[in-house]
Scaffold this motif. Structure first.
Motif, mmCIF file in Angstrom:
data_model
loop_
_atom_site.group_PDB
_atom_site.id
_atom_site.type_symbol
_atom_site.label_atom_id
_atom_site.label_comp_id
_atom_site.label_asym_id
_atom_site.label_seq_id
_atom_site.Cartn_x
_atom_site.Cartn_y
_atom_site.Cartn_z
ATOM 1 N N ASP A 302 -21.374 71.511 36.542
ATOM 2 C CA ASP A 302 -20.256 71.859 35.665
ATOM 3 C C ASP A 302 -20.860 72.571 34.452
ATOM 4 N N LYS A 303 -20.557 73.852 34.296
ATOM 5 C CA LYS A 303 -21.181 74.634 33.224
ATOM 6 C C LYS A 303 -20.637 74.286 31.837
ATOM 7 N N ALA A 304 -19.494 73.614 31.785
ATOM 8 C CA ALA A 304 -18.858 73.333 30.499
ATOM 9 C C ALA A 304 -19.801 72.588 29.555
ATOM 10 N N ALA A 305 -20.543 71.623 30.080
ATOM 11 C CA ALA A 305 -21.462 70.844 29.236
ATOM 12 C C ALA A 305 -22.596 71.727 28.711
ATOM 13 N N PHE A 306 -23.069 72.647 29.521
ATOM 14 C CA PHE A 306 -24.129 73.551 29.092
ATOM 15 C C PHE A 306 -23.618 74.512 28.014
ATOM 16 N N ILE A 307 -22.412 75.032 28.214
ATOM 17 C CA ILE A 307 -21.818 75.952 27.235
ATOM 18 C C ILE A 307 -21.607 75.257 25.902
ATOM 19 N N GLU A 308 -21.124 74.031 25.957
ATOM 20 C CA GLU A 308 -20.909 73.258 24.721
ATOM 21 C C GLU A 308 -22.234 73.015 24.005
ATOM 22 N N GLN A 309 -23.288 72.750 24.757
ATOM 23 C CA GLN A 309 -24.583 72.412 24.192
ATOM 24 C C GLN A 309 -25.183 73.562 23.373
ATOM 25 N N VAL A 310 -24.871 74.810 23.724
ATOM 26 C CA VAL A 310 -25.508 75.948 23.046
ATOM 27 C C VAL A 310 -24.653 76.541 21.932
ATOM 28 N N LYS A 311 -23.516 75.940 21.612
ATOM 29 C CA LYS A 311 -22.674 76.480 20.538
ATOM 30 C C LYS A 311 -23.421 76.496 19.213
ATOM 31 N N GLY A 312 -24.239 75.492 18.989
ATOM 32 C CA GLY A 312 -25.022 75.464 17.750
ATOM 33 C C GLY A 312 -26.000 76.622 17.681
ATOM 34 N N MET A 313 -26.574 76.954 18.808
ATOM 35 C CA MET A 313 -27.493 78.090 18.845
ATOM 36 C C MET A 313 -26.738 79.380 18.524
ATOM 37 N N HIS A 314 -25.554 79.542 19.082
ATOM 38 C CA HIS A 314 -24.749 80.722 18.783
ATOM 39 C C HIS A 314 -24.502 80.833 17.274
#
Length: 333
Positions: A302-314
């Motif tokens: 499920d990519k949703a957890a990965f996408i959420e994890q990198v919001k801080g990096m963005h």
């Protein structure tokens, strides 16, 4: 017409071969009335990108009526990606192919490709590359004598590991993950919980076998052709980045071509890009089937957890020039 010089060299050490290669610009037998462009890269000859570059050379020969040719030196014969870039900068090598990730050290805008989950899918990725944004990025290296001619498809990059399957970002915690020589790639792995470890591509199989790293990240054809699947039994298709290969020419060499030669070369490149995208789709499907048959567990998380994890990096890029570029890409329909 300007003549060029071409020689054959026997098996020598890479440094000695590169030195002789440079000398070929001023010595050896001449091929009169034929402009020969030397192209070197680090991929295997079975790779779709290598085949596309060979195709490009054939088309250039045809379009130019035999007055232009491309000599291709594959498999890192003339150096690493960074070494080849430096040869382009001094005009001692005409062309090379590099991943956009290490190119960011020369062209800062290229770091956007190593920022995870900027592109929604492959269709979005190619819309960006074929837009004014993508075209302007190809020219952004002119000031460092690196002119982009086109993008080759390198698919999406995903994690593969030796002993531990990755289903969610937390599974990367404590794992040493090989990355390219890219500060952005290192930040990406860190943001997902892993420990980024830069290692050259040629040394990675041994590093995986000996436990120097616990895993790496790359596209399916590279995972298969490198034989990394022999030691990495888990492949998680999280598709965190779409990092294209970039075909480059030395700006010095490009500027010494006349307008007709430039047009022939650009047309040959454009046709090879279309050809390579077809080859890439085939090789990706074949690679996934082959690694599954070899016993690799292919995981579709499920990519949703990965996408959420990198919001801080963005958000960490806010205030930097690349942040506006990110926003423009992500908002493109």
């Amino acid at each position: 017409m300007k003549s060029t010089i071409s020689c054959r060299f026997f098996s020598l050490g890479r440094v000695a071969l590169a030195s002789l290669f440079l000398m070929a610009a001023v010595g050896c037998s001449k091929q009169q009335d034929v402009q020969v462009l030397k192209l070197a890269h680090d991929l295997d000859q079975s790779h779709a990108v290598h085949k596309a570059m060979v195709f490009m050379g054939v088309r250039l020969h045809e379009l130019s009526g035999g007055t232009m040719d491309v000599n291709v030196y594959p498999s890192g014969q003339l150096g690493t990606e960074r070494e080849l870039l430096e040869l382009l900068q001094i005009g001692s090598l005409a062309m090379t192919k590099v991943s956009a990730s290490p190119l960011e050290g020369f062209v800062p805008q290229m770091k956007v490709f190593s920022i995870p989950y900027i592109f929604r899918d492959q269709e979005h990725f190619w819309r960006v590359l074929e837009s004014d944004i993508g075209r302007s990025m190809l020219q952004a290296g002119d000031h460092v004598r690196l002119r982009g001619l086109g993008y080759y498809d390198a698919g999406s990059r995903s994690f593969y590991t030796v002993n531990r399957p990755i289903h969610k970002p937390a599974d990367l915690s404590g794992l040493k993950i090989r990355v390219q020589e890219s500060q952005t790639s290192m930040r990406m792995v860190s943001s997902l919980g892993g420990a980024p470890t830069p290692i050259s591509w040629g040394e990675l199989y041994t590093a995986l076998s000996q436990g120097v790293v616990d895993g790496a990240e790359n596209n399916p054809p590279s995972f298969f052709l490198s034989k990394h699947f022999e030691v990495s039994k888990y492949y998680t298709l999280d598709e965190h980045t779409y990092v294209p290969d970039v075909l480059l020419i030395s700006s010095h060499i490009w500027n010494n071509l006349n307008p007709q030669q430039q047009a022939w070369l650009q047309q040959a490149v454009d046709e090879s890009v279309d050809h390579q995208r077809e080859l890439w789709e085939i090789s990706t499907n074949e690679a996934l089937a082959a690694v599954k048959a070899a016993g690799v567990e292919v995981i579709y998380p499920d990519k949703a957890a990965f996408i959420e994890q990198v919001k801080g990096m963005h958000e960490s890029y806010r205030g930097e020039p690349v942040y506006e570029l990110m926003q423009n890409i992500m908002s493109m329909q």
